[in-house]
Design a protein around this motif. Structure first.
Motif, short mmCIF file in Angstrom:
data_model
loop_
_atom_site.label_atom_id
_atom_site.label_comp_id
_atom_site.label_asym_id
_atom_site.label_seq_id
_atom_site.Cartn_x
_atom_site.Cartn_y
_atom_site.Cartn_z
N VAL A 49 2.28 -3.26 13.02
CA VAL A 49 2.83 -4.01 11.66
C VAL A 49 2.39 -3.49 10.63
O VAL A 49 3.22 -4.04 9.39
CB VAL A 49 2.71 -5.69 11.65
CG1 VAL A 49 3.53 -5.88 12.86
CG2 VAL A 49 1.29 -5.72 11.83
N ARG A 50 1.29 -2.37 10.46
CA ARG A 50 0.99 -1.87 9.19
C ARG A 50 2.01 -1.12 8.46
O ARG A 50 2.94 -0.60 8.92
CB ARG A 50 -0.51 -1.14 9.49
CG ARG A 50 -1.54 -2.21 9.63
CD ARG A 50 -2.70 -1.58 9.89
NE ARG A 50 -3.15 -0.65 8.98
CZ ARG A 50 -3.89 -0.83 7.84
NH1 ARG A 50 -4.14 -2.26 7.84
NH2 ARG A 50 -4.28 -0.15 6.90
N PRO A 75 8.14 1.43 9.25
CA PRO A 75 6.86 1.76 8.25
C PRO A 75 7.40 1.31 6.64
O PRO A 75 8.54 0.98 6.59
CB PRO A 75 6.42 3.15 8.28
CG PRO A 75 7.78 3.80 8.75
CD PRO A 75 8.29 3.00 9.39
N ARG A 76 6.44 1.09 5.63
CA ARG A 76 7.12 1.06 4.50
C ARG A 76 5.93 1.68 3.61
O ARG A 76 4.92 1.95 3.88
CB ARG A 76 7.04 -0.70 4.16
CG ARG A 76 5.77 -1.24 4.54
CD ARG A 76 5.88 -2.97 4.69
NE ARG A 76 4.65 -3.20 5.06
CZ ARG A 76 4.20 -3.54 6.09
NH1 ARG A 76 5.23 -3.14 7.30
NH2 ARG A 76 3.01 -4.30 6.83
N THR A 100 4.72 -1.90 -4.84
CA THR A 100 4.59 -0.75 -4.18
C THR A 100 3.97 0.31 -4.95
O THR A 100 3.85 0.35 -6.19
CB THR A 100 6.19 -0.01 -3.64
OG1 THR A 100 6.68 0.04 -4.81
CG2 THR A 100 6.67 -1.04 -2.98
N GLY A 101 3.10 0.93 -4.24
CA GLY A 101 2.08 1.97 -4.96
C GLY A 101 2.72 2.97 -5.87
O GLY A 101 2.26 3.39 -7.01
N LYS A 102 3.86 3.60 -5.24
CA LYS A 102 4.41 4.96 -5.95
C LYS A 102 5.53 4.67 -6.57
O LYS A 102 5.67 5.05 -7.79
CB LYS A 102 4.74 5.84 -4.91
CG LYS A 102 3.51 6.73 -4.34
CD LYS A 102 3.93 7.67 -3.21
CE LYS A 102 2.56 8.11 -2.70
NZ LYS A 102 2.92 9.25 -1.59
N PRO A 125 2.31 -11.14 6.64
CA PRO A 125 3.06 -11.47 5.46
C PRO A 125 4.19 -10.15 5.19
O PRO A 125 5.08 -10.71 4.88
CB PRO A 125 1.88 -11.70 4.45
CG PRO A 125 0.78 -12.07 4.95
CD PRO A 125 0.77 -11.31 6.32
N GLU A 126 3.64 -9.13 5.02
CA GLU A 126 4.50 -8.13 4.65
C GLU A 126 5.80 -7.94 5.46
O GLU A 126 6.98 -8.03 4.96
CB GLU A 126 4.02 -6.87 4.48
CG GLU A 126 2.77 -7.07 3.35
CD GLU A 126 2.00 -5.76 3.22
OE1 GLU A 126 2.37 -4.56 3.63
OE2 GLU A 126 0.67 -5.76 2.67
#
Length: 315
Positions: free
Chosen positions: A17-18, A53-54, A70-72, A44-45
């Motif tokens: 789930v990562r 994936p995400r 989100t990081g990018k 949670p995500e």
């Protein structure tokens, strides 16, 4: 004892789930501790609606009230996560969890030292808390929590697992619905509690002394409050050494001079940090069985959790 219900970050159980579609399986949690625990997995995500994936997430802004982005691409998922948390916490309350194990470094599930960024993508703090973890700990302050990183420390691991076994026995005592069940619980944990806090043990002793004069539900509520405070106080070598000496007193009329010297020597080696606590405890258990000391035979201090866990071998 029935299996202890523990919440755990889903990836630690081997679930893919990562953000990268992988897992973070922790064999001790799933395969060893899982023999005595019933796990309630939480991601949670994924549960709030994000795909696998995400894009990886990060916490942005105020350390005490960050946004989940989100990081990018900088997409803000804060409100989506908050809405999910609002519905998830009552659900977890109904699960009657005894404890929770979080995933380290997660912006949603990390309970400590999560990186916080500013709008320009620069790290501004390492003291953040994951959004779900923060909400969970605020909603359930008496439920013990750890993450798999801290559980690598032998002392923290032993105390956390000892605590969840104590709390499961406490819940079983409460369900019995009698003052006698609370008194029995207290009696069998006397030395366990002494190792955490002699002062709090005295408070609990005064409460149980009133068992015949107050309603069971009143006794339970007052006892629970002190119990949770006591279990948050950490054991250490000095406290354990004190308990060992107390227990030794039961054998003063049984042991030879040589046996007493051996027991004192092993207790001192433990106190000095040379040997683990299992060494003097093994001798105490041996004499408890040999001389059939009825009070000690029921003390959970000598058998706090299943020996298969091997937790006392390293503390």
């Amino acid at each position: 004892m029935k299996k202890i219900k523990v919440g755990v970050s889903s990836c630690l159980l081997g679930n893919n789930v990562r953000y990268n579609g992988q897992h973070q399986l922790d064999h001790f949690i799933r395969d060893t501790l899982g023999q005595w625990c019933e796990f309630v997995p939480v991601c949670p995500e994924v549960e709030c609606g994000l795909p696998i994936p995400r894009e990886s997430m990060r916490l942005v802004g105020d350390v005490n009230n960050p946004r989940l982005m989100t990081g990018k691409t900088g997409i803000d998922h804060t409100e989506k996560m908050k809405s999910w948390i609002e519905g998830k916490l009552p659900e977890l309350e109904r699960e009657e969890l005894v404890a929770f194990v979080f995933k380290t470094k997660s912006p949603s599930s990390g309970m400590r030292k999560i990186k916080i960024y500013n709008e320009q993508g620069e790290r501004i703090s390492f003291n953040g808390i994951g959004m779900f973890a923060r909400a969970f700990m605020e909603r359930f302050p008496d439920i013990p929590v750890e993450d798999e990183g801290r559980l690598c420390d032998p002392g923290l691991r032993e105390q956390f697992i000892e605590t969840i076994f104590v709390l499961q026995r406490w819940r079983d005592a409460v369900k019995a619905g009698t003052a006698k069940a609370v008194v029995d619980f207290h009696t069998k944990h006397k030395y366990t509690f002494m190792a955490h806090s002699p002062q709090k043990l005295k408070e609990l002793g005064k409460l149980t002394a009133r068992a015949g004069t107050v309603k069971p539900e009143e006794l339970v509520e007052e006892y629970r409050t002190v119990l949770h405070k006591l279990l948050k106080e950490k054991k250490d070598r000095k406290k354990n050494y004190n308990v060992i000496l107390h227990i030794m007193g039961y054998f003063k009329n049984h042991l030879t001079a040589g046996e007493k010297d051996e027991l004192l020597k092993e207790a001192q080696l433990y106190y000095d940090g040379i040997s683990p606590v299992i060494v003097p405890l093994t001798l105490l258990k041996h004499y408890t069985m040999k001389y059939e000391e009825p009070y000690l035979l029921e003390q959970y201090y000598l058998n706090p959790h299943p020996v298969e866990l091997g937790l006392l071998n390293h503390v």
